[in-house]
Write an enzyme that holds these catalytic residues in place. Structure first.
Site, PDB file in Angstrom:
ATOM      1  N   ARG A  52       0.815  -1.222   0.000  1.00 54.07           N
ATOM      2  CA  ARG A  52       0.000   0.000   0.000  1.00 54.07           C
ATOM      3  C   ARG A  52       0.849   1.272   0.000  1.00 54.07           C
ATOM      4  NH1 ARG A  52      -3.282  -0.722   4.520  1.00 54.07           N
ATOM      5  NH2 ARG A  52      -1.831   0.531   5.706  1.00 54.07           N
ATOM      6  N   TYR A 105     -13.439  23.229  -9.451  1.00 50.89           N
ATOM      7  CA  TYR A 105     -14.053  22.029 -10.030  1.00 50.89           C
ATOM      8  C   TYR A 105     -15.214  21.600  -9.114  1.00 50.89           C
ATOM      9  CZ  TYR A 105     -14.041  17.024 -11.338  1.00 50.89           C
ATOM     10  OH  TYR A 105     -14.378  15.765 -11.726  1.00 50.89           O
ATOM     11  N   ASP A 177      -5.099  23.593  -7.699  1.00 48.52           N
ATOM     12  CA  ASP A 177      -5.400  22.555  -8.688  1.00 48.52           C
ATOM     13  C   ASP A 177      -4.763  23.006 -10.002  1.00 48.52           C
ATOM     14  OD1 ASP A 177      -6.541  20.988 -10.688  1.00 48.52           O
ATOM     15  OD2 ASP A 177      -8.446  20.766  -9.635  1.00 48.52           O
ATOM     16  N   LYS A 202      -5.957  13.534 -16.683  1.00 45.65           N
ATOM     17  CA  LYS A 202      -6.096  14.394 -17.871  1.00 45.65           C
ATOM     18  C   LYS A 202      -4.823  14.323 -18.721  1.00 45.65           C
ATOM     19  CE  LYS A 202      -9.892  15.547 -15.766  1.00 45.65           C
ATOM     20  NZ  LYS A 202     -11.087  14.781 -15.972  1.00 45.65           N
TER      21      LYS A 202
END
Ligand SMILES: Cc1ncc(COP(=O)(O)O)c(C=O)c1O
Length: 388
Positions: A52, A105, A177, A202
């Site tokens: 992890r 966003y 962001d 993206k």
């Protein structure tokens, strides 16, 4: 080294992987130790201890992105939204105050309104154009100021250095962001940002087949960011890290083309009689152009248009009949996309006039002449339906 070289060399260590050019995919949950002493030894902030916490494939990607951003370190997450949510959770606690840009966003806003509010964190939304005037909104318990430049629906630019200067003077952490510009076109940490977040979904992934987020931080904030993400059980598959690294290698050449095509489409659209305004900071007459020129190194392929008022079914016909622009919510892949949006639904601190239908375009890697022909046929449909 310059960015194009960093993109090619970042995170690669062939000498540690049998000469393989690309860091291989290490699939591992369990990690075995040679001795009790090794098992019980104090653990570093980052290392291969248990799946992890990351494997060499994860770390290769993190190192490549951190180098590009000029950051002390990077942490990858399962999606861009998780990176935003987990960074906020890590730096906020009960009774704190968060300043969130009004043009964030929409799911970022939802996280503040639905989750942070349950932990007694109060969010105030602010005008993206506020600049140094943000000082008047800062309270003693304002711990984070969050920016997104430009906003990914309406493309307002923010004065990042001015906001960061004030936030730091008042003891707040600055998060941004940076998905639109990517670490290539906006060096956010050099402009006062402490923690930069990218939806690698993206442009970094770039092929519409991957969800991932990455948060990078300065020396001062990286240890807290990494520990916070670990506390929340953040994990990303090494297969996905491999895909993101593969996308990253060509980021610069893809972005150049996205930018050139977006500029060509935006300039063409500005001349169309059906278009009220094109929202793209790279255009010289865009209200955010001066800030963009001052601080950014390029523009990506995402921009907005506001149509002159027309019947809903007319602009639906424009959008729905396009052959090369898919109707979809994402962006940053190789293919062109188009999406209607309703900015008035996602802002509370600033007004938005819904009279002008708002559409977002992602310029893909197709030939721009073909894209223009597709849009031209779309405008013909708009007129045809308007006349009926
Ligand atoms: C500006 C911006 N930030 C963050 C995200 C979230 O990324 P993800 O879809 O990987 O959660 C998106 C996704 O559309 C976005 O447009």
């Amino acid at each position: 080294m310059k960015d194009d070289t960093l993109l090619v060399t970042g995170g690669r260590e062939p000498e540690n992987h049998q000469g393989a050019v690309n860091p291989p995919i290490y699939r591992a949950s369990t990690i075995l130790y040679p001795s009790v002493e090794a098992f019980e030894a104090p653990r570093q902030l980052r290392g291969v201890y248990y799946g992890r916490g990351g494997v060499p494939t994860t770390f290769a990607l993190e190192d490549a992105i951190a180098a590009l951003e000029g950051a002390a370190g990077a942490v990858v997450t399962g999606s861009g939204k998780t990176a935003i949510a987990q960074a906020l959770l890590t730096f906020l606690e009960a009774d704190d105050h968060l300043l969130m840009v009004d043009t964030a966003y929409a799911p970022t806003r939802q996280f503040c309104d639905r989750v942070l509010s349950r932990f007694k964190v109060e969010t105030t939304y602010y005008d993206p154009l506020i600049g140094a005037d943000i000082d008047r909104l800062i309270r003693p318990r304002t711990k984070v100021v969050f920016l997104e430049a430009p906003g990914s629906l309406t493309f307002e630019m923010q004065d990042v250095p001015a906001i960061a200067r004030v936030a730091h003077a008042r003891g707040a952490v600055v998060m941004l962001d940076n998905t639109w510009a990517t670490p290539l076109y906006f060096k956010s940490l050099q402009h006062g940002v402490d923690i930069a977040i990218n939806a690698a979904t993206k442009y970094i992934g770039g092929h519409s087949d991957l969800l991932m987020g990455v948060a990078t931080a300065t020396e001062e904030h990286y240890p807290r960011l990494r520990r916070g993400m670990q506390d929340l059980g953040c994990y990303v598959s090494p297969d996905d890290c491999y895909l993101a690294l593969r996308g990253l290698r060509t980021l610069s050449v893809r972005l150049e083309r996205h930018q050139a095509t977006a500029l060509r489409l935006a300039t063409w659209l500005q001349e169309r009689p059906e278009v009220e305004r094109v929202l793209y900071p790279a255009l010289p007459d865009d209200p955010g152009h001066a800030l963009w020129r001052r601080d950014f190194l390029g523009a990506s392929g995402l921009f907005g248009i506001l149509l002159k008022p027309c019947p809903e079914k007319a602009w639906h016909a424009l959008v729905e009949g396009l052959e090369l622009f898919g109707l979809g919510a994402s962006w940053g892949g190789y293919e062109s996309l188009i999406m209607p949006n309703r900015p008035e639904r996602y802002r509370t601190a600033t007004a938005w006039d819904p009279a002008f239908p708002s559409i977002r375009i992602h310029a893909g890697l197709e030939d721009p002449d073909d894209l223009i022909a597709d849009l031209e046929a779309g405008f013909a449909r708009l007129h045809e339906v308007s006349r009926r």
